[in-house]
Design an enzyme around this catalytic site. Structure first.
Site, PDB file in Angstrom:
ATOM      1  N   TYR A   1      68.593  19.201  77.895  1.00  0.00           N
ATOM      2  CA  TYR A   1      69.081  18.374  76.788  1.00  0.00           C
ATOM      3  C   TYR A   1      67.914  17.780  76.007  1.00  0.00           C
ATOM      4  O   TYR A   1      67.896  17.817  74.770  1.00  0.00           O
ATOM      5  CB  TYR A   1      69.973  17.269  77.347  1.00  0.00           C
ATOM      6  CG  TYR A   1      70.608  16.382  76.308  1.00  0.00           C
ATOM      7  CD1 TYR A   1      71.735  16.789  75.606  1.00  0.00           C
ATOM      8  CD2 TYR A   1      70.089  15.117  76.032  1.00  0.00           C
ATOM      9  CE1 TYR A   1      72.326  15.962  74.659  1.00  0.00           C
ATOM     10  CE2 TYR A   1      70.669  14.286  75.094  1.00  0.00           C
ATOM     11  CZ  TYR A   1      71.795  14.718  74.409  1.00  0.00           C
ATOM     12  OH  TYR A   1      72.374  13.897  73.465  1.00  0.00           O
TER      13      TYR A   1
ATOM     14  N   SER B   1      69.179  12.449  69.394  1.00  0.00           N
ATOM     15  CA  SER B   1      69.237  11.554  70.554  1.00  0.00           C
ATOM     16  C   SER B   1      67.915  10.815  70.674  1.00  0.00           C
ATOM     17  O   SER B   1      66.888  11.284  70.182  1.00  0.00           O
ATOM     18  CB  SER B   1      69.469  12.372  71.831  1.00  0.00           C
ATOM     19  OG  SER B   1      69.310  11.586  72.990  1.00  0.00           O
TER      20      SER B   1
END
Length: 258
Positions: A156, A144
């Protein structure tokens, strides 16, 4: 470039029942691969496999946090197809935005278990299968832009930083077997993971577009799948240890708290 870029290749895609993984399953089989879709979403995964065609795709239910299930998924693939050429480790989870003062550590443990430990387990067992067969394989992980910046999704963000470290470490060790390990780092994509009941995919895309740098288009799961295809194929034969951004320039322009 033309032709089938994964002709004759055997691929495992984790998180393949929806989003980026499902798009990758369709794209990879279009390029000649046979794909094993791995996910905990059994009905969705079975449907994706059926729509692709049983001669090209199959489904295997697996919780990536359970190493025994991971090992069994790899064994299933090798027993069915005789080898494993590519792992696309794409399974992941995302928590809601929250203040660090309210950081839910139990949820953090779950995120790390899926996003980092699950990827580590699949890299381990996929690499073992590749080494056993003498396969110069390719391992691709969905990371990401959060691996390059900070942000409110604390668990995350930490997990994706950890995953990039895992990719680099695995690259250094597995290169002697001819196995490449890379990451694909997308900007925000409207998928079932990022969408919520009260927010439509179109609303998310409008929001992401407003924050993004590259105008005139919206990043789709299919765009990320195309980059994963490149990293999985021999078109990237001497690329390893990289985290390839698919972000329209976001990480080189935007400050981390924008």
């Amino acid at each position: 470039m033309s032709g089938l870029r994964l002709e004759g290749k055997i691929v495992i895609i984790t998180g393949g029942a929806s989003g980026i993984g499902a798009d990758a399953a369709r794209l990879f089989t279009d390029h000649g691969a046979k794909v094993v879709i791995v996910d905990v979403q059994e009905e969705l995964g079975q449907n994706v496999a059926v729509l692709i065609g049983k001669d090209k795709a199959s489904f295997y239910r697996c919780d990536v946090t359970n190493e025994t299930e991971v090992e069994d998924a790899v064994k299933f693939t090798v027993e069915k197809h005789g080898k494993l050429d590519v792992l696309f480790s794409n399974a992941g989870v995302l928590e809601p935005l929250e203040s660090f003062l309210d950081f839910d550590l139990e949820r953090f443990d779950r995120i790390m278990a899926v996003n980092v430990r699950g990827a580590a387990a699949f890299i381990k067992h996929a690499a073992r299968a590749m080494v056993e067969k003498g396969t110069r394989g390719s391992i691709v992980c969905t990371t990401s832009v959060s691996a390059e910046i900070g942000g409110g999704h604390h668990g995350y963000t930490a997990s994706k930083h950890g995953l990039v470290g895992l990719i680099r470490s695995a690259c250094g060790d597995l290169g002697k077997y001819g196995i490449r390990v890379n990451g694909v780092a997308p900007y925000a994509v409207a998928t079932p993971m990022t969408s919520h009941d009260e927010v439509t995919g179109k609303q998310l895309e409008d929001y992401f577009d407003a924050k993004g740098i590259l105008k005139g288009m919206v990043l789709k799961a299919s765009h990320v799948a195309q980059v994963a295809l490149f990293l999985a194929s021999d078109d990237s034969a001497y690329i390893s240890g990289q985290n390839l951004a698919v972000d329209g320039g976001y990480t080189v322009v935007k400050p981390s708290r924008d």
